[in-house]
Enzyme design. Structure first.
Site, PDB file in Angstrom:
ATOM      1  N   ASN A 282     -15.589  -8.743 -31.382  1.00 41.52           N
ATOM      2  CA  ASN A 282     -15.386  -9.255 -32.740  1.00 41.52           C
ATOM      3  C   ASN A 282     -14.515 -10.503 -32.704  1.00 41.52           C
ATOM      4  O   ASN A 282     -14.049 -10.912 -31.647  1.00 41.52           O
ATOM      5  CB  ASN A 282     -14.804  -8.167 -33.655  1.00 41.52           C
TER       6      ASN A 282
ATOM      7  N   LYS B 221      -6.661   4.132 -47.597  1.00 42.43           N
ATOM      8  CA  LYS B 221      -6.689   4.099 -46.128  1.00 42.43           C
ATOM      9  C   LYS B 221      -5.354   4.580 -45.559  1.00 42.43           C
ATOM     10  O   LYS B 221      -5.305   5.312 -44.586  1.00 42.43           O
ATOM     11  CB  LYS B 221      -6.995   2.666 -45.664  1.00 42.43           C
TER      12      LYS B 221
HETATM   13  N1  CTP Z   1      -7.523   1.164 -35.858  1.00 43.01           N
HETATM   14  C1  CTP Z   1      -7.272   1.839 -34.685  1.00 43.01           C
HETATM   15  N2  CTP Z   1      -8.285   2.384 -33.960  1.00 43.01           N
HETATM   16  C2  CTP Z   1      -9.562   2.293 -34.379  1.00 43.01           C
HETATM   17  C3  CTP Z   1      -9.840   1.614 -35.577  1.00 43.01           C
HETATM   18  C4  CTP Z   1      -8.811   1.058 -36.299  1.00 43.01           C
HETATM   19  O1  CTP Z   1      -6.101   1.919 -34.300  1.00 43.01           O
HETATM   20  N3  CTP Z   1     -10.524   2.830 -33.663  1.00 43.01           N
HETATM   21  C5  CTP Z   1      -6.428   0.602 -36.645  1.00 43.01           C
HETATM   22  C6  CTP Z   1      -6.435  -0.907 -36.709  1.00 43.01           C
HETATM   23  O2  CTP Z   1      -5.640  -1.472 -35.693  1.00 43.01           O
HETATM   24  C7  CTP Z   1      -5.851  -1.163 -38.075  1.00 43.01           C
HETATM   25  C8  CTP Z   1      -6.408  -0.040 -38.907  1.00 43.01           C
HETATM   26  O3  CTP Z   1      -6.599   1.017 -37.978  1.00 43.01           O
HETATM   27  O4  CTP Z   1      -4.456  -1.036 -38.122  1.00 43.01           O
HETATM   28  C9  CTP Z   1      -7.688  -0.452 -39.521  1.00 43.01           C
HETATM   29  O5  CTP Z   1      -8.369   0.680 -39.930  1.00 43.01           O
HETATM   30  P1  CTP Z   1      -9.929   0.702 -40.182  1.00 43.01           P
HETATM   31  O6  CTP Z   1     -10.261   2.047 -40.677  1.00 43.01           O
HETATM   32  O7  CTP Z   1     -10.671   0.212 -38.992  1.00 43.01           O
HETATM   33  O8  CTP Z   1     -10.004  -0.320 -41.318  1.00 43.01           O
HETATM   34  P2  CTP Z   1     -10.898  -1.539 -41.454  1.00 43.01           P
HETATM   35  O9  CTP Z   1     -10.868  -2.382 -40.236  1.00 43.01           O
HETATM   36  O10 CTP Z   1     -10.466  -2.158 -42.721  1.00 43.01           O
HETATM   37  O11 CTP Z   1     -12.324  -0.870 -41.469  1.00 43.01           O
HETATM   38  P3  CTP Z   1     -13.250  -0.095 -42.489  1.00 43.01           P
HETATM   39  O12 CTP Z   1     -12.752  -0.382 -43.886  1.00 43.01           O
HETATM   40  O13 CTP Z   1     -14.559  -0.672 -42.187  1.00 43.01           O
HETATM   41  O14 CTP Z   1     -13.193   1.360 -42.140  1.00 43.01           O
END
Ligand code: CTP
Length: 410
Positions: free
Chosen positions: A215, A342
């Protein structure tokens, strides 16, 4: 720019007195921590200290020859003892023996260290270490009380097992604890003595030996946060995906590629830390299979099967003795609502959310954040990521302090 420019004790003149006691070996670690925090440390040893530890150890750590005697012509010519007394911004005697406390109380000046304590206007702290009976003896108790009244700070001693096998009060405080006290007293660094783990950058999920799913994360925010934490005195491990950024001075970097490797590195590093900040853009999915040979373009269409990666932040937040956890959220709409949902879903203390889409957030040098925590929120306006990280770190530090006060209302 040197490493010490990043530290809150930078260029502070600390005179570290070492008196005779088995705990003197711990003072070497304390000297190392002070130097790492940027301080300029001059060690002064009493004659008895020399029985327990060699001066060359301190010289190697501090880069300054140890001072021992009052009238050593070589040293006196370079910096006389009165000059040294003026040089010091803080004098810390660790370990302070019962004998030294008595001499300090009496105002003796029969060796270099006691003379400096009398001649200097710098604040004075002592970290006593001795056998528990010596500590409890009315003579020592009276000396310590008199020193306290005179404004001398008395740090410790701690309770526990003693070198002589006894149990009780008399152990030297741990070097890390003494470092915190020095930092607090000099009013430097809101996170001195705290340990933090930060994740940053993207992850790469390999498909075959030459291709990966990745990404656009540049890692800039995570690196800025790591740097801002170090500036506040924290000890920082940065677990980073592949980025083209230099390691900020004073930060220890662990480089990883995949989400699974990042998870493993974080779980290895996070035990006993106070703070976890997850800035990494971790790939939510990885290819179910990594093929050994390069995938050939034989087919018109190609299907990839992906499996979910573990959520590192959620996992850390669920640990029994978990650190203060901060996450990031990228949202396209209803920022506050989605970010708060979240935060709750991941069970974390704080979330820093930003709007994405329309070229915002990724690969840019600036950003804006909405920071939410239990019972509070703050909008940090659009600005350079380095400035933004500094403000975020100060919100984190305040929130950590507030949480500690609620847990321990004394
Ligand atoms: N994170 C993590 N491990 C993952 C995915 C995310 O530690 N496998 C952490 C990221 O570093 C960040 C936060 O969780 O601090 C982001 O959460 P995420 O659920 O991925 O949010 P978004 O990126 O906003 O994604 P989405 O809304 O698509 O779920």
């Amino acid at each position: 720019m040197t490493v010490s420019d990043h530290f809150r004790l930078r260029d502070r003149h600390i005179l570290l007195g070492v008196t005779g006691g088995i705990a003197a070996y711990k003072t070497a670690e304390l000297a190392r921590l002070l130097v790492r925090a940027g301080a300029d440390v001059q060690v002064v040893m009493t004659e008895a200290a020399g029985i327990f530890i060699g001066g060359s150890t301190f010289q190697a750590i501090t880069g300054r020859p140890v001072r021992r005697s009052l009238f050593d012509p070589a040293h006196e010519a370079a910096m006389g003892h009165i000059e040294l007394a003026r040089w010091a911004e803080l004098i810390l005697v660790a370990p302070a023996s019962a004998d030294f406390l008595a001499r300090l109380h009496a105002g003796l000046a029969d060796d270099l260290l006691s003379t400096l304590c009398l001649a200097s206007e710098a604040p004075l702290a002592v970290a006593p270490a001795m056998n528990r009976n010596m500590w409890r003896h009315p003579a020592t108790a009276a000396n310590v009380e008199a020193l306290r009244v005179r404004g001398v700070r008395v740090w410790g001693p701690a309770e526990g097992e003693q070198a002589c096998g006894d149990q009780g009060p008399g152990r030297l405080l741990e070097p890390a604890e003494l470092l915190v006290r020095v930092g607090e007293w000099l009013g430097q660094g809101s996170l001195i003595g705290r340990k933090a783990v930060v994740t940053a950058g993207p992850t790469r999920e390999p498909l075959d030996p030459v291709r990966f799913l990745g990404n656009r994360s540049s890692g800039k925010m995570g690196y800025a946060v790591a740097e801002a934490l170090v500036r506040e005195g924290a000890d920082v491990i940065l677990v980073s995906g592949p980025v083209s950024l230099d390691v900020p001075s004073g930060v220890r970097r662990v480089s990883v590629e995949t989400a699974l490797a990042m998870r493993e590195a974080v779980l290895d590093a996070v035990t006993g830390v106070d703070l976890f900040v997850a800035c990494a853009a971790v790939a939510d999915y990885r290819p179910r299979q990594i093929v050994d040979q390069k995938i050939k373009k034989t087919e018109e269409t190609l299907r990839l099967e992906l499996v979910r990666n573990p959520d590192i932040l959620r996992e850390v937040a669920a640990l029994p003795d978990r650190p203060f956890c901060v996450g990031f959220a990228a949202e396209t709409d209803a920022l506050a609502v989605h970010a708060e949902a979240k935060r709750k879903a991941k069970g974390i203390d704080m979330i820093a959310a930003n709007l994405v889409g329309g070229g915002e957030g990724f690969e840019t040098d600036d950003n804006a954040l909405l920071v939410l925590w239990e019972g509070g929120w703050l909008e940090l306006p659009r600005q350079q990521k380095t400035r933004l990280a500094e403000q975020l770190v100060s919100v984190i530090a305040e929130s950590m302090d507030a949480q500690a006060t609620i847990e321990d209302p004394r």
